[in-house]
Scaffold this motif. Sequence first.
Motif, PDB file in Angstrom:
ATOM      1  N   THR A 210       0.829  -1.200   0.000  1.00 45.07           N
ATOM      2  CA  THR A 210       0.000   0.000   0.000  1.00 45.07           C
ATOM      3  C   THR A 210       0.860   1.246   0.000  1.00 45.07           C
ATOM      4  O   THR A 210       2.006   1.239   0.481  1.00 45.07           O
ATOM      5  CB  THR A 210      -0.926   0.048   1.235  1.00 45.07           C
ATOM      6  OG1 THR A 210      -0.120   0.194   2.416  1.00 45.07           O
ATOM      7  CG2 THR A 210      -1.772  -1.208   1.329  1.00 45.07           C
ATOM      8  N   LEU A 211       0.294   2.293  -0.510  1.00 45.44           N
ATOM      9  CA  LEU A 211       0.934   3.600  -0.509  1.00 45.44           C
ATOM     10  C   LEU A 211       1.195   4.050   0.924  1.00 45.44           C
ATOM     11  O   LEU A 211       2.254   4.572   1.241  1.00 45.44           O
ATOM     12  CB  LEU A 211       0.003   4.563  -1.242  1.00 45.44           C
ATOM     13  CG  LEU A 211       0.331   6.026  -1.408  1.00 45.44           C
ATOM     14  CD1 LEU A 211      -0.318   6.543  -2.683  1.00 45.44           C
ATOM     15  CD2 LEU A 211      -0.176   6.840  -0.231  1.00 45.44           C
ATOM     16  N   GLU A 212       0.236   3.801   1.807  1.00 45.16           N
ATOM     17  CA  GLU A 212       0.356   4.229   3.196  1.00 45.16           C
ATOM     18  C   GLU A 212       1.540   3.549   3.883  1.00 45.16           C
ATOM     19  O   GLU A 212       2.294   4.186   4.623  1.00 45.16           O
ATOM     20  CB  GLU A 212      -0.936   3.921   3.949  1.00 45.16           C
ATOM     21  CG  GLU A 212      -0.988   4.499   5.342  1.00 45.16           C
ATOM     22  CD  GLU A 212      -2.336   4.307   5.990  1.00 45.16           C
ATOM     23  OE1 GLU A 212      -2.752   5.205   6.732  1.00 45.16           O
ATOM     24  OE2 GLU A 212      -2.968   3.257   5.759  1.00 45.16           O
TER      25      GLU A 212
ATOM     26  N   ALA B 114       4.283   2.434   2.530  1.00 47.25           N
ATOM     27  CA  ALA B 114       5.537   2.994   2.017  1.00 47.25           C
ATOM     28  C   ALA B 114       5.853   4.330   2.688  1.00 47.25           C
ATOM     29  O   ALA B 114       6.985   4.563   3.136  1.00 47.25           O
ATOM     30  CB  ALA B 114       5.447   3.165   0.503  1.00 47.25           C
ATOM     31  N   VAL B 115       4.852   5.195   2.773  1.00 45.61           N
ATOM     32  CA  VAL B 115       5.081   6.512   3.359  1.00 45.61           C
ATOM     33  C   VAL B 115       5.359   6.399   4.856  1.00 45.61           C
ATOM     34  O   VAL B 115       6.211   7.109   5.402  1.00 45.61           O
ATOM     35  CB  VAL B 115       3.886   7.437   3.070  1.00 45.61           C
ATOM     36  CG1 VAL B 115       4.078   8.787   3.755  1.00 45.61           C
ATOM     37  CG2 VAL B 115       3.725   7.641   1.569  1.00 45.61           C
ATOM     38  N   GLU B 116       4.675   5.497   5.541  1.00 43.63           N
ATOM     39  CA  GLU B 116       4.928   5.304   6.974  1.00 43.63           C
ATOM     40  C   GLU B 116       6.335   4.759   7.224  1.00 43.63           C
ATOM     41  O   GLU B 116       6.944   5.041   8.261  1.00 43.63           O
ATOM     42  CB  GLU B 116       3.868   4.386   7.571  1.00 43.63           C
ATOM     43  CG  GLU B 116       2.509   5.058   7.721  1.00 43.63           C
ATOM     44  CD  GLU B 116       1.462   4.148   8.321  1.00 43.63           C
ATOM     45  OE1 GLU B 116       1.748   2.946   8.491  1.00 43.63           O
ATOM     46  OE2 GLU B 116       0.357   4.647   8.613  1.00 43.63           O
ATOM     47  N   THR B 117       6.866   3.997   6.281  1.00 44.00           N
ATOM     48  CA  THR B 117       8.247   3.528   6.388  1.00 44.00           C
ATOM     49  C   THR B 117       9.212   4.705   6.393  1.00 44.00           C
ATOM     50  O   THR B 117      10.195   4.732   7.150  1.00 44.00           O
ATOM     51  CB  THR B 117       8.575   2.560   5.233  1.00 44.00           C
ATOM     52  OG1 THR B 117       7.728   1.426   5.317  1.00 44.00           O
ATOM     53  CG2 THR B 117      10.028   2.112   5.278  1.00 44.00           C
ATOM     54  N   VAL B 118       8.929   5.696   5.537  1.00 43.42           N
ATOM     55  CA  VAL B 118       9.756   6.904   5.504  1.00 43.42           C
ATOM     56  C   VAL B 118       9.700   7.611   6.854  1.00 43.42           C
ATOM     57  O   VAL B 118      10.737   7.989   7.424  1.00 43.42           O
ATOM     58  CB  VAL B 118       9.280   7.853   4.390  1.00 43.42           C
ATOM     59  CG1 VAL B 118      10.111   9.136   4.400  1.00 43.42           C
ATOM     60  CG2 VAL B 118       9.375   7.176   3.038  1.00 43.42           C
ATOM     61  N   GLN B 119       8.500   7.784   7.376  1.00 41.01           N
ATOM     62  CA  GLN B 119       8.351   8.467   8.658  1.00 41.01           C
ATOM     63  C   GLN B 119       9.118   7.742   9.772  1.00 41.01           C
ATOM     64  O   GLN B 119       9.821   8.368  10.569  1.00 41.01           O
ATOM     65  CB  GLN B 119       6.870   8.560   9.028  1.00 41.01           C
ATOM     66  CG  GLN B 119       6.069   9.487   8.118  1.00 41.01           C
ATOM     67  CD  GLN B 119       4.586   9.445   8.425  1.00 41.01           C
ATOM     68  OE1 GLN B 119       3.942   8.404   8.284  1.00 41.01           O
ATOM     69  NE2 GLN B 119       4.033  10.563   8.826  1.00 41.01           N
ATOM     70  N   THR B 120       8.998   6.417   9.817  1.00 43.09           N
ATOM     71  CA  THR B 120       9.680   5.638  10.852  1.00 43.09           C
ATOM     72  C   THR B 120      11.186   5.745  10.715  1.00 43.09           C
ATOM     73  O   THR B 120      11.915   5.889  11.711  1.00 43.09           O
ATOM     74  CB  THR B 120       9.248   4.162  10.769  1.00 43.09           C
ATOM     75  OG1 THR B 120       7.824   4.078  10.933  1.00 43.09           O
ATOM     76  CG2 THR B 120       9.925   3.326  11.837  1.00 43.09           C
TER      77      THR B 120
ATOM     78  N   PRO C 107       3.426   0.523  -4.966  1.00 40.07           N
ATOM     79  CA  PRO C 107       4.252   1.643  -4.483  1.00 40.07           C
ATOM     80  C   PRO C 107       5.658   1.162  -4.128  1.00 40.07           C
ATOM     81  O   PRO C 107       5.832   0.045  -3.624  1.00 40.07           O
ATOM     82  CB  PRO C 107       3.499   2.122  -3.239  1.00 40.07           C
ATOM     83  CG  PRO C 107       2.094   1.649  -3.429  1.00 40.07           C
ATOM     84  CD  PRO C 107       2.203   0.354  -4.166  1.00 40.07           C
ATOM     85  N   HIS C 108       6.649   1.997  -4.385  1.00 42.62           N
ATOM     86  CA  HIS C 108       8.043   1.662  -4.104  1.00 42.62           C
ATOM     87  C   HIS C 108       8.747   2.810  -3.385  1.00 42.62           C
ATOM     88  O   HIS C 108       8.390   3.977  -3.567  1.00 42.62           O
ATOM     89  CB  HIS C 108       8.820   1.405  -5.402  1.00 42.62           C
ATOM     90  CG  HIS C 108       8.576   0.070  -6.015  1.00 42.62           C
ATOM     91  ND1 HIS C 108       7.377  -0.281  -6.620  1.00 42.62           N
ATOM     92  CD2 HIS C 108       9.385  -1.026  -6.133  1.00 42.62           C
ATOM     93  CE1 HIS C 108       7.471  -1.521  -7.082  1.00 42.62           C
ATOM     94  NE2 HIS C 108       8.675  -1.986  -6.803  1.00 42.62           N
ATOM     95  N   LEU C 109       9.766   2.457  -2.619  1.00 42.08           N
ATOM     96  CA  LEU C 109      10.732   3.414  -2.105  1.00 42.08           C
ATOM     97  C   LEU C 109      12.074   3.163  -2.773  1.00 42.08           C
ATOM     98  O   LEU C 109      12.466   2.009  -2.973  1.00 42.08           O
ATOM     99  CB  LEU C 109      10.892   3.291  -0.591  1.00 42.08           C
ATOM    100  CG  LEU C 109       9.708   3.712   0.273  1.00 42.08           C
ATOM    101  CD1 LEU C 109      10.051   3.513   1.746  1.00 42.08           C
ATOM    102  CD2 LEU C 109       9.296   5.148   0.008  1.00 42.08           C
TER     103      LEU C 109
END
Length: 460
Positions: free
Chosen positions: A226-228, A230-236, A270-272
């Motif tokens: 999920t997009l969420e 991926a973005v939460e991984t960035v925040q963490t 979604p990817h990082l």
Amino acid sequence: MALEQAVEALETLLGARISVKRPDREAHGTSEAWYPLTPPDAVVWPQNTEEVSAILKICHREGVPVIGWGTGTSLEGHALAVKGGIVLDMMRMDKVLEVHPEDRLVRVQPGVTREALNADLRTTGLFFPVDPGANASLGGMAATRASGTSAVRYGTMRDNVAALEVVLADGRIIRTGSGAVKSSSGYDLTALFVGSEGTLGIITELTLRLHGQPEAVSSAVCAFETLEAAVETVQTTIQMGIPMARIEFVDADIARVFNQINGTHMPEKPHLLIEFNGSESSVAEDSRRFGEVVAEMGGADFQWATTTEDRNKLWKMRHAAYSSCIASRPGSIGLLTDICVPISRLAESVERARAMIDVEGLDGPILGHVGDGNFHAILLVKHDDPEELRKAQKIGHDLAEMALEMGGTITGEHGIGVGKRGLMADEHGAAWGVMGEIKRALDPKGILNPGKVVPDGENA
């Protein structure tokens, strides 16, 4: 406006380095975005600061607009001559003037491009880190306060410009800043001109801060359901203090475009994309800790790119995302949004952006430099479909308003130009009027890049 008199005087000054020919004018009347062709009345090519000063004295006397021009890669119509006048093409001022390795400083002319500078620095053990993707001119990057993929670690142009030489509207030449690491001496005029988009002066020289080339570099790409997530991984990752050199997000639509255009086999999810710089041991440790975060967040298809060739392929693909998306829908143009929000609101803002695009029924892949809360939607619009353009403009406006609602900004890196000028009052309130007062103090005749950044009004 005494344009004819100005052109005649400039012909005497510059000879063949002024042109009123249609091909030259049209080449300087375009941008990389959706804005219509807007040719200036003439184009000039100065070769040094003294010529820039002489040009501005002539144009100031005759009341003729002057618009600075670098590589023309701006995305908000910054260098379009919306009120006519002379485009000042700075690309012949392209010398690296002086390198001071011991101070980690370099002095350059504004037409030097980012890639040319780093090629020149290759043997020094130093590099210039600001990377907006395009091989932009350093003068243009300073004028728009550019950033890009590496800003999460190395900062933006605001952080990496130590000093400037600037020609004011009336032709005066001033210097701002110094080679010192810090200063408490008066107003920070360097910061004032960085990001002013050519409305306060023409940058003719820059002193830039350099950084040591890292001993080790490692890049990776990983997919998420999920997009969420991926973005939460960035925040963490940020909250854990893991020092990333770059961390980029692309959604499932862009992963599909990468496969279509580049022949890759990325899952359509979604990817990082991430990069670590440092010593061999620190890069290994940072990579290990990041891998643990990814596993906890459900990331998969984790692929490391440790060779220079593989890393270059990865980041070249990322930098070409905009053009690849345009190519994926033949006959389309791109309206590229650009907002920046506090990291705590990042996941929510990306989800809401996705919903806005879906409601309007447009193709709008999302990507961004999510390590600093900055992301974009590439809204693909048929060039002959005004209704699609209207929808895209509405989304761009709504996303900017959402960013302000969340305590963010209407632009994280692309700047204002003509595209976002109408949103400045919403973000800055009375402070926008103060910007107009500064503009009138330095450029009372309003000849420098008129119609941009500051409010409408007398000489704005």
